[in-house]
Design an enzyme around this catalytic site. Structure first.
Site, PDB file in Angstrom:
ATOM      1  N   ASP A 174     -10.272   2.928   1.812  1.00  0.00           N
ATOM      2  CA  ASP A 174     -10.463   2.376   3.153  1.00  0.00           C
ATOM      3  C   ASP A 174     -11.173   3.373   4.068  1.00  0.00           C
ATOM      4  OD1 ASP A 174      -9.369  -0.148   2.733  1.00  0.00           O
ATOM      5  OD2 ASP A 174      -7.339   0.508   3.218  1.00  0.00           O
ATOM      6  N   LYS A 211       0.805  -1.224   0.000  1.00  0.00           N
ATOM      7  CA  LYS A 211       0.000   0.000   0.000  1.00  0.00           C
ATOM      8  C   LYS A 211       0.838   1.274   0.000  1.00  0.00           C
ATOM      9  CE  LYS A 211      -4.285  -1.817   1.979  1.00  0.00           C
ATOM     10  NZ  LYS A 211      -5.361  -1.590   2.979  1.00  0.00           N
TER      11      LYS A 211
END
Length: 290
Positions: free
Chosen positions: A116, A80
């Site tokens: 997210d 990420k």
């Protein structure tokens, strides 16, 4: 839609566009089931596939996406942060969080985004019934998920203070100082005083994840109370030890399915421009994992 959920498109053609997820490992990912069910339900000419990418392969990922015409990718651990160097620009959320979980490819241009934060915000609203967040929030954990969750909760101006609890105080302090906007502080994991004062507690750690199903990030549950909402982003098991403890004192609970499904839905919409069938995605996740 009733009955079994279709997990893959009916056919793959020369016109089929490619979506996927990268990670190391990746075989456990539920994302292919979630997205392929949504694509099939809407009859879209896409397919979503998992790619096992080692850390050494991330640097060459940009040219691969462009040359293969991959329309978009999800990004999971441990990539990420690494993929931030291979995209052309970052969304504001990705820049502030310092992580990318979604890549959008448009005419050779790669944008890194982070859904997210959107996922937890939507889950708190839709699954937790929280149109506005309480003034005091406790986050458990200081990793990548905690970064996104902290960013999300601080978008609510009603949140006056966030306490970040973590086993390693240095990491909790660093997160609170970097993203806390002057409204976050750190303390040791298990601090009952901050839990007693909180109206919302979110477990952003992996404590309680199968097979360690009898472990809770708050130990024996001291500090949990009925006037709070307790969220656990762990979704396997669905009813974690933490959520059992919260239910026992009368607190409202939210499991980890919502964040996963809503972050996936947001990525789906960024890639396809179509409204995501959230209920279908949730059914596919349940069928895949349970």
């Amino acid at each position: 839609m009733t009955g079994a959920v279709a997990l893959a498109p009916a056919a793959i053609r020369g016109s089929t566009q490619i979506l996927g997820v990268i990670g190391d490992p990746i075989a456990h990912s539920a994302s292919p089931a979630i997205h392929n069910a949504a694509l099939a339900h809407l009859g879209l000419d896409y397919v979503y596939v998992p790619y096992h990418v080692k850390p050494a392969g991330v640097s060459s990922l940009g040219p691969a996406i462009r040359s293969l015409g991959i329309r978009g990718l999800n990004v999971t651990v441990p990539h990420k942060t690494g993929v931030m160097a291979i995209v052309d620009d970052l969304s504001e959320a990705a820049r502030q969080i310092g992580a990318v979980n979604t890549i959008i490819h448009q005419d050779g241009h790669l944008t890194g985004d982070n859904t997210d934060a959107y996922g937890i915000a939507a889950s708190l609203r839709e699954d937790g019934g929280l149109s506005h967040l309480p003034s005091h929030v406790v986050l458990l954990g200081a990793g990548g998920a905690a970064r996104a969750v902290l960013h999300a909760v601080l978008q609510d101006e009603g949140v006056e203070h966030v306490t970040v609890q973590n086993r390693t105080m240095d990491r909790a302090t660093a997160l609170a100082q970097e993203l806390g906007q002057g409204r976050a502080t750190a303390c040791a994991l298990g601090d009952t005083t901050s839990i007693e004062q909180a109206g919302l507690l979110i477990n952003c750690s992996s404590v309680g994840l199968a097979p360690e199903v009898d472990v809770s990030p708050v130990g024996d549950g001291a500090g949990l109370h009925q006037d709070m909402v307790v969220v656990d982003i762990v979704y396997k098991p669905l009813r974690t030890r933490l959520l059992q403890q919260a239910e026992a004192v009368g607190a409202r609970t939210v499991d980890g399915l919502g964040m996963l499904v809503h972050q996936a839905a947001r990525a789906f919409e960024l890639w396809t421009g179509q409204r995501a069938p959230v209920d279908i995605m949730r059914q596919a996740l349940l069928a895949s994992v349970y």
